[in-house]
Every structure is written in structure tokens, then in C-alpha cells.
Design a protein around this motif. Structure first.
Motif, PDB file in Angstrom:
ATOM      1  N   ARG A 137       0.852  -1.198   0.000  1.00 23.44           N
ATOM      2  CA  ARG A 137       0.000   0.000   0.000  1.00 23.44           C
ATOM      3  C   ARG A 137       0.881   1.238   0.000  1.00 23.44           C
ATOM      4  O   ARG A 137       1.849   1.312   0.753  1.00 23.44           O
ATOM      5  CB  ARG A 137      -0.926  -0.005   1.223  1.00 23.44           C
ATOM      6  N   ASP A 138       0.539   2.192  -0.840  1.00 21.23           N
ATOM      7  CA  ASP A 138       1.265   3.471  -0.904  1.00 21.23           C
ATOM      8  C   ASP A 138       2.758   3.263  -1.123  1.00 21.23           C
ATOM      9  O   ASP A 138       3.596   3.953  -0.530  1.00 21.23           O
ATOM     10  CB  ASP A 138       1.029   4.289   0.372  1.00 21.23           C
ATOM     11  N   GLN A 194      -8.776  -0.152   0.006  1.00 22.06           N
ATOM     12  CA  GLN A 194      -8.214   1.025  -0.660  1.00 22.06           C
ATOM     13  C   GLN A 194      -7.843   0.698  -2.093  1.00 22.06           C
ATOM     14  O   GLN A 194      -7.359  -0.402  -2.395  1.00 22.06           O
ATOM     15  CB  GLN A 194      -6.973   1.532   0.078  1.00 22.06           C
ATOM     16  N   ASP A 197      -4.389  -1.311  -3.539  1.00 26.73           N
ATOM     17  CA  ASP A 197      -3.811  -2.297  -2.627  1.00 26.73           C
ATOM     18  C   ASP A 197      -3.453  -3.577  -3.385  1.00 26.73           C
ATOM     19  O   ASP A 197      -4.126  -3.967  -4.349  1.00 26.73           O
ATOM     20  CB  ASP A 197      -4.795  -2.661  -1.520  1.00 26.73           C
TER      21      ASP A 197
END
Length: 262
Positions: A137-138, A194, A197
Motif C-alpha cells: 500500500r502506498d 483502498q 492495494d
């Protein structure tokens, strides 16, 4: 190299949809004669089971656990309650093979499922043993599950560093498993959904040969789940392939609903 193919599913939501893409692959490795891993990658449940025991005992434990969970998917209601009922049935299945199993026979069971029972869907990870769920994530990778192992207990107690754990003589000793004599419940972690992901669910045959950074590297290199999983597997085999290796890569894309036309 085993065959793997990317599958997809669109899940309608109140405010749009989720587009899921996933791929699963399993391999005996370079040193084992039998693949005692088993895998389930059918929406909404994505699970790896790593069997342990005698020559076929581990294979019985992992395959029966996966088949019991597959039946839960078929009935369409994946919840902690239905998962734990399935695991209880798997324990009975394992115990029904006394000629091939003993108190040392069992399996990990680790994975993630999409819970759409509420207006806002969530991911739920489940874990028994030392197979793992990772979340990308991110731009970063984090291990979501916590290993049930002697080594992890030593790390948590501050008696062992993660670096020392890599070659610890008790590295293969797990403290919780689905086995013929134990009724155990998974640990659960709930995660928000999200866009962007990506999950990696894997047996320790991957993490013995590939660091978290290595897993992240192949995710960054390949957007397609199959390409990422196959390259991770090839790297693990090149690094020794000391155990059975199983990998699921799951991509999540969230699509907002279009504004209504005037």
C-alpha cells in the motif's frame, strides 16, 4: 514451471465497484519430494495451507483444510464462524487418517477474504501458523499477519533480533496449527479497502528464500499478478528452493460510480 493464470472479478458496491485480479502458483521446490502445500484462490477467499507431518500426513492436513474452506466459498458465506466450522471439520478429517498422521501432523492456514456483509466492505486476514499475508500500500510492503512460531515469540520477547531469527535452529517450529488433536481459531485482522492495494499470501517456502524487500521488488516490477508470482517463485528456486513454495498475488482497484447524467 507450473501454469498460472490471472483471474478477475468485478464486485459491485453502493458507490461504484471493486475490480479484483489475482493469480496463484505452487511448486514442490528443489529439495522436497512431495508438495505438502495447498492453495485456494476463489473469490472472496484467498488462502495458503502449508502441511507438516510424515510422508503424506502434511499433504492430507493441508488438502483437507483447503477442501473444507472451498466448501464454505461454495455456500457463499465466508465469516469467522463458517471458517472455524470448516477448520473443525478439517481437524476431524485429519484425525480420520491415523495410518498416515500423528500428533506432529498439521497445517498452517493463512489468507484474506473480502467481507461485503456491511455497506462498506473490508478485508479480513486470517492466520494460524507461519505462512504470511503481506499488504502493498502506498508504495510500501507490510506483513499483516504475525507468525505463530518459536522464533517470533523470541523476537516479541526481545530475546532475538529479526536478523538472528533468519538462521535460528528453531526456525521451522510453529506454535499453532490445524492438526488432528487441536481445535484452534485463527487470528483475524480487519483492513479497510483502498484503491491500489495488493496482497501477497505465501507459505514460508517463499519467505525462507526471498526477503520482504525482494517481494516488494517483484511487485513494483510487475503489475500483472501472474508475472509477479512467477518471478517471485523463480527467484525463490534460484535461491535454493529448500521447501514447498506457494504464492497468491491479489490486486485491488476501486472504481467510483460515475455521476448521474443531467
Amino acid at each position: 514451471m507450473p501454469e498460472a493464470a490471472t483471474q478477475s472479478r468485478t464486485v459491485p458496491l453502493q458507490d461504484g465497484a471493486l475490480e479484483l485480479q489475482w493469480s496463484a502458483i505452487t511448486h514442490t521446490g528443489r529439495r522436497r519430494e512431495v508438495n505438502q502445500d495447498a492453495v485456494l484462490a476463489e473469490y472472496p477467499l484467498f488462502v495458503v495451507a502449508d502441511g507438516m507431518g510424515g510422508h503424506i500426513g502434511g499433504e492430507i492436513a493441508s488438502s483437507r483444510t483447503i477442501e473444507r474452506l472451498r466448501a464454505v466459498v461454495g455456500k457463499g458465506e465466508v465469516t469467522p464462524k463458517t471458517i472455524e466450522k470448516a477448520l473443525a471439520r478439517a481437524v476431524a478429517d485429519i484425525a480420520s487418517h491415523p495410518e498416515a498422521t500423528d500428533d506432529g501432523t498439521g497445517t498452517t492456514v493463512t489468507g484474506v477474504y473480502l467481507d461485503t456483509s456491511t455497506p462498506e466492505p473490508t478485508w479480513v486476514t486470517l492466520n494460524i501458523g507461519d505462512s504470511r499475508v503481506y499488504l502493498f500500500r502506498d508504495g510500501g510492503l507490510a506483513q499483516v499477519t504475525t507468525d505463530h512460531s518459536v522464533v517470533q515469540e523470541l523476537i516479541s520477547a526481545g530475546r532475538l533480533s529479526p536478523e538472528e531469527a533468519e538462521n535460528h535452529p528453531y526456525g521451522n517450529v510453529i506454535t499453532r496449527a490445524v492438526g488432528p488433536s487441536d481445535g484452534v481459531s485463527p487470528d483475524y485482522v480487519r483492513l479497510e479497502v483502498q484503491d491500489g492495494d495488493r496482497f501477497v499470501v505465501c507459505s514460508d517456502g517463499l519467505t525462507k528464500e526471498l526477503t520482504d524487500y525482494g517481494i516488494l521488488h517483484f511487485l513494483l516490477q510487475h503489475e500483472d499478478p501472474t508475472e509477479a508470482a512467477v518471478d517471485m517463485l523463480e527467484a525463490a528456486l534460484e535461491n535454493g528452493g529448500r521447501d514447498n513454495i506457494t504464492i497468491i498475488v491479489l490486486n485491488v482497484r476501486r472504481i467510483a460510480s460515475s455521476p448521474a447524467a443531467d
